[in-house]
Scaffold this motif. Structure first.
Motif, short mmCIF file in Angstrom:
data_model
loop_
_atom_site.label_atom_id
_atom_site.label_comp_id
_atom_site.label_asym_id
_atom_site.label_seq_id
_atom_site.Cartn_x
_atom_site.Cartn_y
_atom_site.Cartn_z
N UNK A 282 1.20 -3.96 -11.82
CA UNK A 282 0.38 -4.95 -11.11
C UNK A 282 0.41 -4.79 -9.59
N UNK A 283 0.85 -3.64 -9.11
CA UNK A 283 0.80 -3.36 -7.67
C UNK A 283 -0.40 -2.45 -7.44
N UNK A 284 -1.51 -2.97 -6.91
CA UNK A 284 -2.74 -2.19 -6.83
C UNK A 284 -2.64 -0.95 -5.94
N UNK A 285 -1.74 -0.96 -4.98
CA UNK A 285 -1.58 0.20 -4.11
C UNK A 285 -0.96 1.39 -4.84
N UNK B 3 6.51 -2.64 2.63
CA UNK B 3 6.35 -3.88 1.84
C UNK B 3 6.24 -3.56 0.35
N UNK B 4 5.52 -2.50 0.01
CA UNK B 4 5.40 -2.08 -1.40
C UNK B 4 6.76 -1.63 -1.91
N UNK C 173 -10.76 5.76 3.46
CA UNK C 173 -10.73 5.42 4.89
C UNK C 173 -11.53 4.15 5.14
N UNK C 174 -12.71 4.03 4.53
CA UNK C 174 -13.53 2.82 4.70
C UNK C 174 -12.84 1.60 4.09
N UNK C 175 -12.02 1.83 3.06
CA UNK C 175 -11.31 0.73 2.41
C UNK C 175 -9.98 0.43 3.11
N UNK C 176 -9.69 1.20 4.18
CA UNK C 176 -8.49 1.04 5.01
C UNK C 176 -7.19 1.29 4.24
N UNK C 177 -7.21 2.24 3.33
CA UNK C 177 -6.00 2.69 2.64
C UNK C 177 -5.95 4.22 2.65
N UNK C 178 -6.06 4.79 3.83
CA UNK C 178 -6.15 6.24 3.97
C UNK C 178 -4.80 6.95 3.95
N UNK C 179 -3.70 6.22 4.07
CA UNK C 179 -2.37 6.83 4.06
C UNK C 179 -1.88 6.95 2.62
N UNK C 180 -1.44 8.16 2.25
CA UNK C 180 -0.90 8.41 0.91
C UNK C 180 0.59 8.68 1.02
N UNK D 236 5.42 8.65 -7.94
CA UNK D 236 4.46 7.56 -7.77
C UNK D 236 3.57 7.91 -6.59
N UNK D 237 2.27 7.74 -6.76
CA UNK D 237 1.32 7.92 -5.67
C UNK D 237 0.88 6.53 -5.22
N UNK D 238 1.10 6.26 -3.93
CA UNK D 238 0.79 4.96 -3.35
C UNK D 238 -0.20 5.16 -2.21
N UNK D 239 -1.24 4.33 -2.14
CA UNK D 239 -2.19 4.37 -1.03
C UNK D 239 -2.03 3.08 -0.24
N UNK D 240 -1.87 3.24 1.08
CA UNK D 240 -1.57 2.10 1.94
C UNK D 240 -2.29 2.22 3.28
N UNK D 241 -2.25 1.12 4.03
CA UNK D 241 -2.89 1.11 5.35
C UNK D 241 -2.04 1.85 6.38
N UNK D 242 -0.72 1.69 6.27
CA UNK D 242 0.20 2.31 7.22
C UNK D 242 1.61 2.27 6.64
N UNK D 243 2.59 2.73 7.41
CA UNK D 243 3.96 2.81 6.90
C UNK D 243 4.57 1.42 6.71
N UNK D 244 4.23 0.47 7.54
CA UNK D 244 4.72 -0.90 7.33
C UNK D 244 4.23 -1.44 5.99
#
Length: 154
Positions: free
Chosen positions: A89-92, A119-120, A58-65, A107-115
């Motif tokens: 090479x996709x860090x998310x 992009x990923x 959450x502090x890193x702003x990637x709370x959406x899984x 695949x488990x992806x962590x992102x800021x939001x659905x937008x």
């Protein structure tokens, strides 16, 4: 061969690798020097893979899984290498697993939001041919344990 002290030490370390050596040695009933030697041996024998810090997502702003389920029509070594290169090479993308059963990969992806996920997704599908892609957004994490059971190691 691991003994009960080794297992206890590994359990303590994987829950908090920053633990002071004196605290660890007290908890496993060893002197600090003996405890240090055991940690060194466990590292050299490969029981300790690496030391990491777990960041607050959450502090890193990637709370959406988002969990992405993939099917592919290709099962060649060449496609697998392109897939591996496409995700590495996709860090998310924080986890990728090849599966047995109806699906080929998760695949488990962590992102800021659905937008951000979109992009990923576009980056991923531009790199490799996929037959079917399904995404599932995690609404709540019920358990997120990094520690593995130590009782099975020999």
């Amino acid at each position: 061969m691991l003994d009960d002290r080794d297992r206890k030490l590994l359990d303590l370390l994987q829950r908090d690798a920053d633990s002071a050596l004196t605290d660890l040695s007290e908890r496993v009933n060893l002197s600090p020097s003996a405890c240090s030697r055991r940690i060194t041996r466990l590292r050299e024998e490969g029981y300790i893979d690496r030391h990491v810090m777990v960041l607050d997502r959450a502090r890193m702003n990637v709370a959406t899984t988002v969990f992405v389920m993939l099917k592919t029509a290709h099962h060649t070594a060449d496609w697998l290498e392109r897939f591996r290169a496409g995700v590495i090479d996709i860090p998310e993308i924080v986890e990728v697993h090849r599966l047995a059963g109806n699906l080929d990969y998760i695949i488990k992806i962590v992102v800021t939001d659905i937008a951000h996920y979109d992009a990923i997704y576009k980056r991923l599908v531009s790199r490799i041919d996929l037959f079917d892609v399904s995404a599932y957004i995690s609404m709540e994490t019920l358990k997120n344990e990094q520690a593995v059971p130590t009782g099975y190691a020999s």
